[in-house]
Design an enzyme around this catalytic site. Sequence first.
Site, PDB file in Angstrom:
ATOM      1  N   HIS A  82       0.841  -1.200   0.000  1.00 39.05           N
ATOM      2  CA  HIS A  82       0.000   0.000   0.000  1.00 39.05           C
ATOM      3  C   HIS A  82       0.868   1.238   0.000  1.00 39.05           C
ATOM      4  CE1 HIS A  82      -3.479   2.513   0.775  1.00 39.05           C
ATOM      5  NE2 HIS A  82      -2.688   3.210   1.575  1.00 39.05           N
ATOM      6  N   ASP A 161     -15.286   2.230   7.501  1.00 40.17           N
ATOM      7  CA  ASP A 161     -14.315   3.214   6.999  1.00 40.17           C
ATOM      8  C   ASP A 161     -14.967   4.111   5.955  1.00 40.17           C
ATOM      9  OD1 ASP A 161     -11.644   4.409   6.569  1.00 40.17           O
ATOM     10  OD2 ASP A 161     -11.926   3.553   4.577  1.00 40.17           O
ATOM     11  N   ARG A 168     -15.176  12.395   7.853  1.00 39.13           N
ATOM     12  CA  ARG A 168     -13.907  13.106   8.122  1.00 39.13           C
ATOM     13  C   ARG A 168     -13.654  14.155   7.045  1.00 39.13           C
ATOM     14  NH1 ARG A 168      -9.842   8.619   7.952  1.00 39.13           N
ATOM     15  NH2 ARG A 168      -8.303  10.252   8.263  1.00 39.13           N
ATOM     16  N   SER A 183      -7.927   3.888   9.219  1.00 41.90           N
ATOM     17  CA  SER A 183      -8.614   3.847   7.930  1.00 41.90           C
ATOM     18  C   SER A 183      -7.853   2.951   6.945  1.00 41.90           C
ATOM     19  CB  SER A 183      -8.725   5.287   7.395  1.00 41.90           C
ATOM     20  OG  SER A 183      -9.130   5.295   6.063  1.00 41.90           O
ATOM     21  N   LYS A 187      -8.558  -1.557   6.036  1.00 38.98           N
ATOM     22  CA  LYS A 187      -8.762  -2.090   4.676  1.00 38.98           C
ATOM     23  C   LYS A 187      -7.690  -3.131   4.348  1.00 38.98           C
ATOM     24  CE  LYS A 187      -9.109   2.225   3.419  1.00 38.98           C
ATOM     25  NZ  LYS A 187      -9.367   3.577   2.977  1.00 38.98           N
TER      26      LYS A 187
HETATM   27  N1  URA Z   1      -6.228   7.067   2.752  1.00 36.46           N
HETATM   28  C1  URA Z   1      -7.179   6.383   3.408  1.00 36.46           C
HETATM   29  O1  URA Z   1      -7.665   5.345   2.943  1.00 36.46           O
HETATM   30  N2  URA Z   1      -7.599   6.860   4.595  1.00 36.46           N
HETATM   31  C2  URA Z   1      -7.102   7.986   5.151  1.00 36.46           C
HETATM   32  O2  URA Z   1      -7.520   8.357   6.222  1.00 36.46           O
HETATM   33  C3  URA Z   1      -6.117   8.685   4.434  1.00 36.46           C
HETATM   34  C4  URA Z   1      -5.684   8.200   3.242  1.00 36.46           C
END
Ligand code: URA
Length: 426
Positions: A82, A161, A168, A183, A187
């Site tokens: 990621h 999320d 957010r 967050s 995932k």
């Molecule tokens: N990418 C995400 O998936 N979540 C965040 O909070 C910031 C970047």
Amino acid sequence: MNTIDIINKTKRKEPLTREEIEYLVNGYTSGEIPDYQMSAWLMAVCLNGLTDEETLALTLAMRDSGDILDLSGINGITVDKHSTGGVGDKTTLIIGPAAAACGVYVPKMSGRGLGHTGGTIDKLESINGYRTELDFDEFLNIVNQTGFSVISQSGSLCPADKKIYALRNATGTVDSIPLICASIMSKKLAVNADCILLDVKWGTGAFMKTREEAEKLAAIMEKTAKAAGKKCRAVVTDMNEPLGCAIGNTVEIREAVDILQGRSKGRLYRICIELTADMLELAGKGTHEECAEMAKKAISSGRALEIFRKTIELHGGDSRICDDTDLLPKARYSHVICASRDVEIISINAEELGMASLMLGAGRVCKSDDIDRSAGIILEFEAGDKISMDAPLMTLYSNVCSDFHEAAMRAYKAIKFRNLTERTLT
Ligand code: URA
């Protein structure tokens, strides 16, 4: 349990229990806790932070709000990667096939781009026919056949999320390290690969503007993943300058293919070798040096390109682009910016170039926006290069905007030059 008590505890920097965090996440996801209470708690987190234990509990509660993938049908060790997002970041398209060529499996779910940062799914969809929405069995089948596949993130992964991130965005509570960690890691943990490589970017083109912030985020993400039972390494990379010379979608596929063809050995190539080596090392394939050698051979032998070709084919895409990138869709208009004198490139502001590319149509301002897949920018230089007067600096591409003036001004201003022409005073 009571939501107001929970908000007050975080406001007073008193740690929450795992049960309180689960109550909050489950209550908000199901609609029992209203936006205004969740917003108040998120703002308290932004201001006061969370302990590492609270961050882990938040991550796991968010992970458990939806499906967790079962990757046991994959025939070997799985490695996910990621990147926290940046300008011109096409590394997945290079390191996925390169790592797969060295014997690991890379099942990836990716997102679309937003703002000045691009998304891997948008890039792949610029290949004619490439399908990014596959059912899970087809996805596993491709990973088993080629070692690598990228699909768009399933809607059933981490619904908590999705809801919290939208809130957010609307309440000025994105820039909090524990919230970003929860967050992203919820995932990643829901995708459930054996090993996770995290590439945390810092600089003008990244979420984290300083190296120090990026290191903090990297440390808590790695700690959270390990506490959840994963092998994980988080590396921190510089995103003050774009990654490579292409910014956009089609243009980035072209650059990724150039690297996989072994034709380009610049900064992007070197970063990809390092990241592939990190993935292989995590998967137990050898020391970092041995893994870097394996990664270089995967590219120089053409094996990584073959994996990319086969993966595109199985996704229904036109794999002939691996031999001839001119088969990729082209923009109707282009505009070349040349140097007005002899110059040396001092620096390139990645965020500003990302914004110029957005103005050309390559990115989205809102999630629902359409994008122009062949729009973008190709730079003819890297920082430190010297360019002669009248030589091209960059080319801008777009289908929708035949007047490049504003985007060209923004792109030009993103480059810091040193003038090499001596002024002769008479
Ligand atoms: N990418 C995400 O998936 N979540 C965040 O909070 C910031 C970047």
